[in-house]
Design a protein around this motif. Structure first.
Motif, PDB file in Angstrom:
ATOM      1  N   LYS A 310      23.641  26.063  44.367  1.00  0.00           N
ATOM      2  CA  LYS A 310      24.610  24.987  44.564  1.00  0.00           C
ATOM      3  C   LYS A 310      25.747  25.075  43.550  1.00  0.00           C
ATOM      4  CE  LYS A 310      21.437  21.410  46.321  1.00  0.00           C
ATOM      5  NZ  LYS A 310      20.837  20.104  45.952  1.00  0.00           N
ATOM      6  N   LEU A 311      25.406  25.308  42.283  1.00  0.00           N
ATOM      7  CA  LEU A 311      26.427  25.381  41.244  1.00  0.00           C
ATOM      8  C   LEU A 311      27.299  26.626  41.411  1.00  0.00           C
ATOM      9  CD1 LEU A 311      24.302  24.282  38.146  1.00  0.00           C
ATOM     10  CD2 LEU A 311      26.035  22.934  39.337  1.00  0.00           C
ATOM     11  N   ALA A 312      26.676  27.755  41.675  1.00  0.00           N
ATOM     12  CA  ALA A 312      27.439  28.995  41.826  1.00  0.00           C
ATOM     13  C   ALA A 312      28.369  28.923  43.031  1.00  0.00           C
ATOM     14  CB  ALA A 312      26.481  30.177  41.954  1.00  0.00           C
ATOM     15  N   TYR A 313      27.880  28.389  44.128  1.00  0.00           N
ATOM     16  CA  TYR A 313      28.686  28.359  45.345  1.00  0.00           C
ATOM     17  C   TYR A 313      29.734  27.247  45.315  1.00  0.00           C
ATOM     18  CZ  TYR A 313      26.025  32.075  47.541  1.00  0.00           C
ATOM     19  OH  TYR A 313      25.481  33.298  47.838  1.00  0.00           O
ATOM     20  N   ALA A 314      29.550  26.249  44.456  1.00  0.00           N
ATOM     21  CA  ALA A 314      30.632  25.290  44.223  1.00  0.00           C
ATOM     22  C   ALA A 314      31.802  25.985  43.543  1.00  0.00           C
ATOM     23  CB  ALA A 314      30.129  24.129  43.365  1.00  0.00           C
ATOM     24  N   PRO A 377      28.121  26.231  60.214  1.00  0.00           N
ATOM     25  CA  PRO A 377      26.852  26.930  60.049  1.00  0.00           C
ATOM     26  C   PRO A 377      27.104  28.391  60.250  1.00  0.00           C
ATOM     27  CG  PRO A 377      26.744  24.918  61.284  1.00  0.00           C
ATOM     28  CD  PRO A 377      28.126  25.285  61.225  1.00  0.00           C
ATOM     29  N   TRP A 378      26.656  29.101  59.652  1.00  0.00           N
ATOM     30  CA  TRP A 378      27.120  30.449  59.476  1.00  0.00           C
ATOM     31  C   TRP A 378      27.627  31.052  60.755  1.00  0.00           C
ATOM     32  CZ3 TRP A 378      24.271  34.702  61.414  1.00  0.00           C
ATOM     33  CH2 TRP A 378      22.916  34.517  61.628  1.00  0.00           C
ATOM     34  N   MET A 500      26.952  23.979  50.394  1.00  0.00           N
ATOM     35  CA  MET A 500      28.324  24.345  50.059  1.00  0.00           C
ATOM     36  C   MET A 500      29.217  24.425  51.288  1.00  0.00           C
ATOM     37  SD  MET A 500      26.086  26.898  50.449  1.00  0.00           S
ATOM     38  CE  MET A 500      25.417  27.077  48.803  1.00  0.00           C
ATOM     39  N   PRO A 501      30.531  24.231  51.138  1.00  0.00           N
ATOM     40  CA  PRO A 501      31.444  24.399  52.269  1.00  0.00           C
ATOM     41  C   PRO A 501      31.388  25.825  52.789  1.00  0.00           C
ATOM     42  CG  PRO A 501      32.533  23.313  50.431  1.00  0.00           C
ATOM     43  CD  PRO A 501      31.230  23.818  49.909  1.00  0.00           C
ATOM     44  N   GLY A 509      30.118  21.747  55.077  1.00  0.00           N
ATOM     45  CA  GLY A 509      28.816  21.908  54.459  1.00  0.00           C
ATOM     46  C   GLY A 509      27.972  20.678  54.739  1.00  0.00           C
ATOM     47  N   VAL A 510      26.682  20.780  54.480  1.00  0.00           N
ATOM     48  CA  VAL A 510      25.767  19.645  54.645  1.00  0.00           C
ATOM     49  C   VAL A 510      25.109  19.404  53.286  1.00  0.00           C
ATOM     50  CG1 VAL A 510      23.835  18.680  55.932  1.00  0.00           C
ATOM     51  CG2 VAL A 510      25.340  20.375  57.027  1.00  0.00           C
TER      52      VAL A 510
END
Length: 579
Positions: A310-314, A377-378, A500-501, A509-510
């Motif tokens: 979560k932190l990295a992808y933010a 979603p991907w 993440m978005p 993102g969700v």
């Protein structure tokens, strides 16, 4: 898988597929036909780069719902005898007429996710020929020969090509009939959706490759010759931005990779124009915790993995983009001090629902709220090709784009254009991924190459849009932190975060959502829910699709593995051959 491969005794874990180990070479990819093409090149005296290029040309023919030559191909290469890794920026570039104002003038709030207005310069062909000239040993005419033969004689239609949900020919038939006659001309032979196993020919693509193979300078023939003329004509007739001058000035960049040391390994990724460095950031965060005390796939490990991602992808959302057009603080994002500050935000007992980018420029754990981007979603398909030869040349290619579902086939050429520009934003103006002339959109595509003990170790990759990096990260950690074999690490249960978005429009993102294979077990799933995660239990064998190849410089042994998830779904099969 090769019947000539050796099967070794298990190492305390179990796997659905056996280990594949040999000494001559290995190729792993998404189609047995592309694997066969790569192996034939190796047996004919080519090296791993020649083999990967040949396999990629075949992938673009047999899996056009996941990649065609109109798309992109980021690449990582290790050459025999060298202790360095080469990164190849095989990404598209925006046309010179593509600006936020140009899209808004057409009444658009986003770059569309299909059609000519999302089309940039085809990048895969330039990337493939650039690495062939720099690192290969064979001529273009030799490595493209298998694709020409298959295009002319026909390839059997796969289950995925015919029936994949939303993206297969059965789902695309109405659009082809009503809107895209160029696609219908190739993919609805006789006016009907072909059956699984029916041979499907692409005569236009065979002619295109024949023309290029006989050209004195194939790159010029593509970007400045008849192919460029047809692409520009196609775009002009549909009122697109892509023009002849965009093709003539396009070039592939050879770059230094992003890298991170973890224990006795070093992981290499393409730069911050991909999502690859987010894997490195996640590992840097997780390395600050006692992974040895955590059981592999247990609750503590899964919780830490999710919160670190979560932190990295933010940060991925906040900072990543084309470094030639945006100030990307890459060195700071991967620094020890920044990772230490960010790791301090992780609560090992409770999930966090917020999107929390850090302040990488001022070395602070959190960016002030008023400086954060708030994305509104991907996605489609991707393939991956790994190749290793007996000398230790190693190739990791992740071709994608030019999808059948997103762009009409150019009738004279036999392939559609990429729509990777859909990942661009139109604003705010200071976002690192806002569209601009000549700018390259950030991409999910993320090949991988790793060293161990200062020596070459393995190449690996996956399909999966925004999930690619997450699955590859888990595969890598299963090996580097827990000592699993290639096949065990591929088959181990996996999860993904939707927090993440997304890279693809509308970039949604969700928050706090986690998809996790049921094989992790009810205890882990229930405990993650108790820690605040919004858990979506996915069917087993649906989170993954990794392939990999390994080279041991000391013993000369070569190993490869592929994911049974693809075979179980019947839409994304993977194959590996070692001998």
């Amino acid at each position: 898988m090769s019947k000539r491969a050796y099967r070794l005794a298990p190492t305390g874990h179990t796997s659905f597929y056996p280990r594949l180990i040999g000494t001559h070479g290995a190729v792993a990819a998404n189609s047995y036909l592309s694997v066969n093409a790569g192996v034939d090149i190796l047996k004919a005296g080519g090296n791993a780069i020649d083999a990967a290029v040949a396999a990629t040309f075949v992938e673009g023919l047999v899996n056009p719902h996941m990649h065609t030559i109109g798309g992109e191909c980021p690449i990582l290469i290790r050459l025999a005898g060298e202790r360095r890794v080469i990164a190849v920026n095989g990404n598209t570039a925006a046309p010179m007429k593509a600006t936020p104002d140009a899209y808004r003038a057409r009444g658009l709030a986003d770059v569309p996710d299909e059609g000519i207005l999302a089309a940039g310069a085809p990048a895969a062909f330039s990337a493939l020929l650039s690495v062939l000239a720099r690192c290969g040993t064979m001529r273009f005419s030799e490595v493209v020969a298998p694709a020409i033969e298959l295009a002319r004689n026909g390839v059997p239609v796969s289950v995925g090509l015919r029936n994949q949900h939303k993206y297969g020919l059965s789902a695309l038939e109405p659009k082809f009939r009503a809107e895209w006659p160029g696609s219908a001309g190739v993919y609805l032979p006789g006016g009907r959706v072909p059956e699984v196993g029916q041979l499907l020919r692409n005569d236009a693509l065979a002619r295109t490759y024949d023309y290029l193979a006989n050209a004195k300078h194939p790159l010029d023939a593509f970007y400045k010759g008849d192919v460029a003329a047809e692409i520009a004509k196609f775009s002009r007739e549909r009122d697109g931005f892509l023009a002849r001058e965009d093709l003539e000035c396009f070039e592939t960049r050879i770059e230094e990779p992003a890298r991170l040391a973890f224990r006795d390994t070093e992981l290499f990724k393409c730069g911050f124009w991909t999502q690859g460095p987010a894997e490195l950031q996640t590992i840097a965060l997780m390395a600050r915790f006692d992974l040895k005390s955590m059981s592999r796939g247990g609750t503590d490990y899964c919780h830490l993995l999710i919160e670190a991602m979560k932190l990295a992808y933010a940060d991925r959302e906040q900072y990543y983009g084309d470094p030639m057009h945006a100030m990307v603080p890459g060195e700071a994002l991967l620094s020890e001090d920044y990772s230490r500050l960010r790791a301090g935000l992780i609560d090992l007992r409770r999930s966090n629902r917020d999107l929390r980018p850090g302040d990488a420029r001022r070395n602070a754990a959190l960016l002030p709220d008023d400086e954060r981007f708030t994305p509104r979603p991907w996605g489609a398909g991707t393939v991956h090709v790994d190749a290793v030869d007996a000398k230790g040349n190693m190739a990791s290619f992740t071709p994608s784009g030019g999808w059948l579902m997103s762009s009409e086939v150019i009738p004279a050429l036999g392939f559609p254009l990429s729509v990777r520009m859909m990942t661009f934003y139109l604003g705010p103006a200071h976002h690192p991924n806002v569209v601009a002339p000549g700018k390259r959109p950030r991409t999910t595509l993320t090949p991988s190459l790793a060293f161990k003990g200062g020596k070459p170790w393995m190449t690996f990759g996956s399909m999966g849009g925004d999930n690619q990096g997450q699955w590859l990260l888990q595969f890598f950690l299963y090996r580097a932190a827990f000592g699993m074999t290639i096949q065990e690490a591929i088959e181990a249960p996996k999860l993904s975060s939707e927090h993440m978005p997304g890279f693809f429009a509308p970039h949604e993102g969700v928050p706090n959502r986690v998809r996790i294979e049921a094989r992790f077990g009810r205890t882990v799933i229930d405990e993650l829910r108790a820690r605040g995660h919004d858990v979506d239990v996915a069917p087993d064998w649906t989170e993954g699709f990794v392939s990999a190849a390994q080279y041991d410089e000391d013993t000369g042994l070569i190993e490869a593995g592929c994911d049974p998830r693809g075979s179980k779904s019947e839409c994304f099969p993977a194959f590996a051959y070692v001998w």
